[in-house]
Write an enzyme that holds these catalytic residues in place. Structure first.
Site, PDB file in Angstrom:
ATOM      1  N   CYS A 106       3.174 -15.435 -15.936  1.00 12.26           N
ATOM      2  CA  CYS A 106       4.470 -15.402 -16.154  1.00 12.26           C
ATOM      3  C   CYS A 106       5.172 -17.095 -15.441  1.00 12.26           C
ATOM      4  O   CYS A 106       6.175 -16.939 -16.133  1.00 12.26           O
ATOM      5  CB  CYS A 106       4.727 -14.839 -15.158  1.00 12.26           C
ATOM      6  SG  CYS A 106       4.481 -13.107 -15.357  1.00 12.26           S
ATOM      7  N   HIS A 239      11.955 -16.606 -12.733  1.00  8.21           N
ATOM      8  CA  HIS A 239      10.918 -15.782 -13.954  1.00  8.21           C
ATOM      9  C   HIS A 239      11.990 -14.828 -13.532  1.00  8.21           C
ATOM     10  O   HIS A 239      12.890 -14.449 -13.005  1.00  8.21           O
ATOM     11  CB  HIS A 239       9.608 -16.338 -13.659  1.00  8.21           C
ATOM     12  CG  HIS A 239       9.191 -14.737 -14.112  1.00  8.21           C
ATOM     13  ND1 HIS A 239       9.368 -14.129 -15.510  1.00  8.21           N
ATOM     14  CD2 HIS A 239       7.851 -14.026 -13.498  1.00  8.21           C
ATOM     15  CE1 HIS A 239       8.597 -14.223 -15.293  1.00  8.21           C
ATOM     16  NE2 HIS A 239       7.992 -13.426 -14.753  1.00  8.21           N
ATOM     17  N   ASN A 269      10.975  -7.794 -17.718  1.00  9.79           N
ATOM     18  CA  ASN A 269       9.690  -9.224 -17.303  1.00  9.79           C
ATOM     19  C   ASN A 269       9.125  -9.322 -18.509  1.00  9.79           C
ATOM     20  O   ASN A 269       8.149  -8.121 -19.679  1.00  9.79           O
ATOM     21  CB  ASN A 269       8.939  -8.616 -16.412  1.00  9.79           C
ATOM     22  CG  ASN A 269       7.690  -9.148 -15.877  1.00  9.79           C
ATOM     23  OD1 ASN A 269       8.158 -10.426 -17.166  1.00  9.79           O
ATOM     24  ND2 ASN A 269       7.431  -9.365 -15.033  1.00  9.79           N
TER      25      ASN A 269
HETATM   26  N1  ACO Z   1      10.214   5.846 -10.867  1.00  5.89           N
HETATM   27  C1  ACO Z   1      10.122   6.706  -9.579  1.00  5.89           C
HETATM   28  N2  ACO Z   1       9.699   6.297  -9.042  1.00  5.89           N
HETATM   29  C2  ACO Z   1       8.636   5.428  -8.870  1.00  5.89           C
HETATM   30  C3  ACO Z   1       8.765   4.872  -9.749  1.00  5.89           C
HETATM   31  C4  ACO Z   1       9.183   4.624 -11.232  1.00  5.89           C
HETATM   32  N3  ACO Z   1       9.475   4.082 -12.045  1.00  5.89           N
HETATM   33  N4  ACO Z   1       7.313   3.757  -9.287  1.00  5.89           N
HETATM   34  C5  ACO Z   1       6.996   3.563  -8.295  1.00  5.89           C
HETATM   35  N5  ACO Z   1       8.058   4.914  -7.914  1.00  5.89           N
HETATM   36  C6  ACO Z   1       7.465   5.527  -6.006  1.00  5.89           C
HETATM   37  C7  ACO Z   1       6.828   5.659  -5.458  1.00  5.89           C
HETATM   38  O1  ACO Z   1       6.054   6.292  -6.075  1.00  5.89           O
HETATM   39  C8  ACO Z   1       7.337   5.735  -4.350  1.00  5.89           C
HETATM   40  O2  ACO Z   1       6.997   6.881  -4.029  1.00  5.89           O
HETATM   41  P1  ACO Z   1       6.421   7.406  -2.639  1.00  5.89           P
HETATM   42  O3  ACO Z   1       7.636   6.290  -1.459  1.00  5.89           O
HETATM   43  O4  ACO Z   1       6.330   8.959  -2.507  1.00  5.89           O
HETATM   44  O5  ACO Z   1       4.936   7.188  -2.363  1.00  5.89           O
HETATM   45  C9  ACO Z   1       7.964   4.949  -4.378  1.00  5.89           C
HETATM   46  O6  ACO Z   1       9.036   5.111  -5.230  1.00  5.89           O
HETATM   47  C10 ACO Z   1       7.915   3.620  -3.761  1.00  5.89           C
HETATM   48  O7  ACO Z   1       7.285   2.552  -4.213  1.00  5.89           O
HETATM   49  P2  ACO Z   1       6.969   1.262  -4.533  1.00  5.89           P
HETATM   50  O8  ACO Z   1       5.866   0.729  -5.063  1.00  5.89           O
HETATM   51  O9  ACO Z   1       7.115   0.993  -2.323  1.00  5.89           O
HETATM   52  O10 ACO Z   1       8.144   0.510  -4.277  1.00  5.89           O
HETATM   53  P3  ACO Z   1       8.884  -1.511  -4.312  1.00  5.89           P
HETATM   54  O11 ACO Z   1       9.972  -0.840  -3.442  1.00  5.89           O
HETATM   55  O12 ACO Z   1       7.757  -2.058  -4.245  1.00  5.89           O
HETATM   56  O13 ACO Z   1       9.355  -1.463  -5.735  1.00  5.89           O
HETATM   57  C11 ACO Z   1       8.060  -2.319  -7.524  1.00  5.89           C
HETATM   58  C12 ACO Z   1       7.876  -1.136  -6.542  1.00  5.89           C
HETATM   59  C13 ACO Z   1       9.870  -2.607  -7.720  1.00  5.89           C
HETATM   60  C14 ACO Z   1       7.123  -2.893  -8.738  1.00  5.89           C
HETATM   61  C15 ACO Z   1       8.178  -3.826  -6.128  1.00  5.89           C
HETATM   62  O14 ACO Z   1       7.221  -3.870  -5.840  1.00  5.89           O
HETATM   63  C16 ACO Z   1       8.164  -5.009  -6.701  1.00  5.89           C
HETATM   64  O15 ACO Z   1       9.065  -5.586  -7.430  1.00  5.89           O
HETATM   65  N6  ACO Z   1       7.272  -6.060  -6.761  1.00  5.89           N
HETATM   66  C17 ACO Z   1       7.269  -7.018  -7.436  1.00  5.89           C
HETATM   67  C18 ACO Z   1       6.536  -7.378  -8.567  1.00  5.89           C
HETATM   68  C19 ACO Z   1       6.951  -7.524  -9.667  1.00  5.89           C
HETATM   69  O16 ACO Z   1       7.954  -7.959 -10.478  1.00  5.89           O
HETATM   70  N7  ACO Z   1       5.689  -7.855 -11.178  1.00  5.89           N
HETATM   71  C20 ACO Z   1       6.731  -8.672 -12.505  1.00  5.89           C
HETATM   72  C21 ACO Z   1       5.192  -8.720 -12.398  1.00  5.89           C
HETATM   73  S1  ACO Z   1       4.926 -10.477 -11.443  1.00  5.89           S
HETATM   74  C22 ACO Z   1       5.577 -11.392 -11.914  1.00  5.89           C
HETATM   75  O17 ACO Z   1       6.180 -11.193 -12.797  1.00  5.89           O
HETATM   76  C23 ACO Z   1       6.464 -12.200 -11.132  1.00  5.89           C
END
Ligand code: ACO
Length: 312
Positions: A106, A239, A269
C-alpha cells in the site's frame, strides 16, 4: 475503477449466501467504506493501469511515445514475470522506454513517485508515468469477514515531467521487515504448484496501531526535509485504507478533516492505487488546485511507509 460496483449491502448479501455474516452498519462504522469495485474474470492490473494512463496522458497533453519511464506500483502483478510495467508499456505503445514494477504494497505509490523523482533529477528520465494498479479481489478470502470487506480493485496514474521548478519538494521512505507477518499473502509458486496460502492474511489491530504512528512520523520528517510545517499543507492525501486511520493521522498533524481527501467510502482499500485514485478525484472535482501543497502518505505490508510533499 472497473465497472462492477458492490455496495456493502451487495457484498453482505453475497457473503450471507456462503454463511459469512457482515453488515453495511459494521463496515461503515469500523472503516468508512461504503462500496468497492471488483474486476471481471480476465481483467488484470495492466488493463486497469492502461485506462488510468490514457487518462493521465490526455490530462498532460502527451502521447505514450513521449514517455521515457514507466513505474508501476503493484502487489497484484499480471504474471510472476515479466513486470506489469512491461505489459502496460506494450499495451500503451510506449515501447523502448524503461519500465519496471515497485513492490511496496500500500506504500507502493509513494515509493514509485520517489524513485521516478530521483531518476528525473539525475537525468535518467524526463517524462515518467507513475502508476498504482491493483486487483486485490483475487487475493481475498471470502470466508474471512475481517479482511474481505476492506479491499477493492482500481488504478491511478500521474505524469511527472522534468522542470526547473520543483514539484516534489521532499520525500521520506521506510520499511521494517520484522512486521512481515501482520499483513501478507504468504503463498508462492514453486515447481508448478502454489505452496503456502495464496490469500491475504492480516492482523487488523496490529496494522492499525503501527499505521497511525508511522504516518505521523513520515509526514513530520518530510516537512522537516522541505523546511515546511503542518501549516504549509493545503491537502493531506493519505492511503485510503480506513477512515479511522485517516482521522487519527489528521488529528496528530493538527489538520482539520476538510483538508483531507477521503475517497475510501467509494472504493475501499485499493492498496497502491488508492492515493492516485484519491488525487485524481480531488483534482477533477476542482478541489485540489495547481500551486497547492499536497502531502501524500502511504503505509502497508512489509511493513512499509512513506510520504511525499509536492507542489502541484
Ligand atoms: N462484519 C461484522 N463483524 C465483524 C467483521 C465484519 N466484516 N469483521 C470482524 N467482525 C467482528 C469480529 O468478529 C469481532 O467480533 P467479536 O467481538 O464477537 O469477537 C468484532 O467485529 C470486532 O473485531 P475487531 O477485529 O476487534 O474489530 P476492529 O474494531 O479492530 O476493526 C478492522 C477491524 C476494521 C480491520 C480494524 O482493525 C482496522 O481498521 N485495522 C486496520 C487494518 C487496515 O486498514 N488494513 C488495510 C490494509 S493495511 C493498510 O492498507 C495500511
Amino acid at each position: 475503477m472497473p465497472p462492477r460496483r458492490l455496495t456493502n449491502a451487495d457484498l453482505a448479501a453475497q457473503l450471507a449466501a456462503q454463511g459469512v455474516e457482515t453488515s453495511d452498519e459494521w463496515i461503515v462504522e469500523r472503516t468508512g467504506i461504503r462500496a468497492r469495485h471488483f474486476v471481471e474474470a480476465g481483467v488484470y492490473s495492466s488493463d486497469l493501469a492502461l485506462e488510468a494512463c490514457k487518462s493521465a496522458l490526455s490530462a498532460a497533453g502527451l502521447q505514450a511515445q513521449d514517455i521515457d519511464l514507466i513505474i508501476v506500483a503493484t502487489s497484484t502483478p499480471d504474471m510472476v514475470f515479466p513486470s506489469t510495467a512491461c505489459i502496460l508499456q506494450n499495451k500503451l505503445g510506449a515501447n523502448g522506454c524503461a519500465a519496471f514494477d515497485v513492490q511496496a504494497v500500500c506504500s507502493g505509490f509513494v515509493y514509485a513517485l520517489t524513485v521516478a523523482d530521483a531518476m528525473i533529477r539525475t537525468g535518467g528520465a524526463s517524462k515518467a508515468l507513475v502508476v498504482g494498479a491493483e486487483v486485490f479481489s483475487r487475493l481475498l478470502d471470502f470466508t474471512d469477514r475481517t479482511t474481505c470487506v476492506l479491499f477493492g480493485d482500481g488504478a491511478g496514474a500521474v505524469v511527472l515531467e522534468a522542470s526547473e521548478t520543483p514539484g516534489i519538494l521532499a520525500s521520506d521512505l521506510h520499511a521494517d521487515g520484522k512486521h512481515v507477518g501482520i499483513l501478507c499473502v504468504p503463498g508462492h509458486v514453486s515447481n508448478g504448484h502454489i505452496l503456502g496460502d495464496p490469500l491475504l492474511k492480516m492482523d487488523g489491530q496490529a496494522v492499525f496501531k503501527l499505521a497511525v504512528g508511522v504516518l505521523e512520523d513520515a509526514a513530520r520528517a518530510t516537512l522537516a526535509k522541505a523546511g515546511k510545517t503542518e501549516a504549509d499543507i493545503d491537502w493531506l492525501i493519505p492511503h485510503q485504507a480506513n477512515i479511522r486511520i485517516m482521522q487519527s493521522t489528521a488529528k496528530k498533524l493538527k489538520l482539520p478533516m476538510d483538508k483531507v481527501v477521503v475517497t475510501v467510502d467509494q472504493h475501499g482499500n485499493t492498496s497502491a492505487a488508492s492515493i492516485p485514485l484519491a488525487l485524481d478525484s480531488a483534482v477533477r472535482a476542482g478541489r485540489v488546485k495547481p500551486g497547492q501543497n499536497l502531502m501524500l502518505e502511504g503505509v502497508g505490508g512489509g511493513f512499509t511507509w512513506g510520504a511525499v510533499l509536492l507542489t502541484l
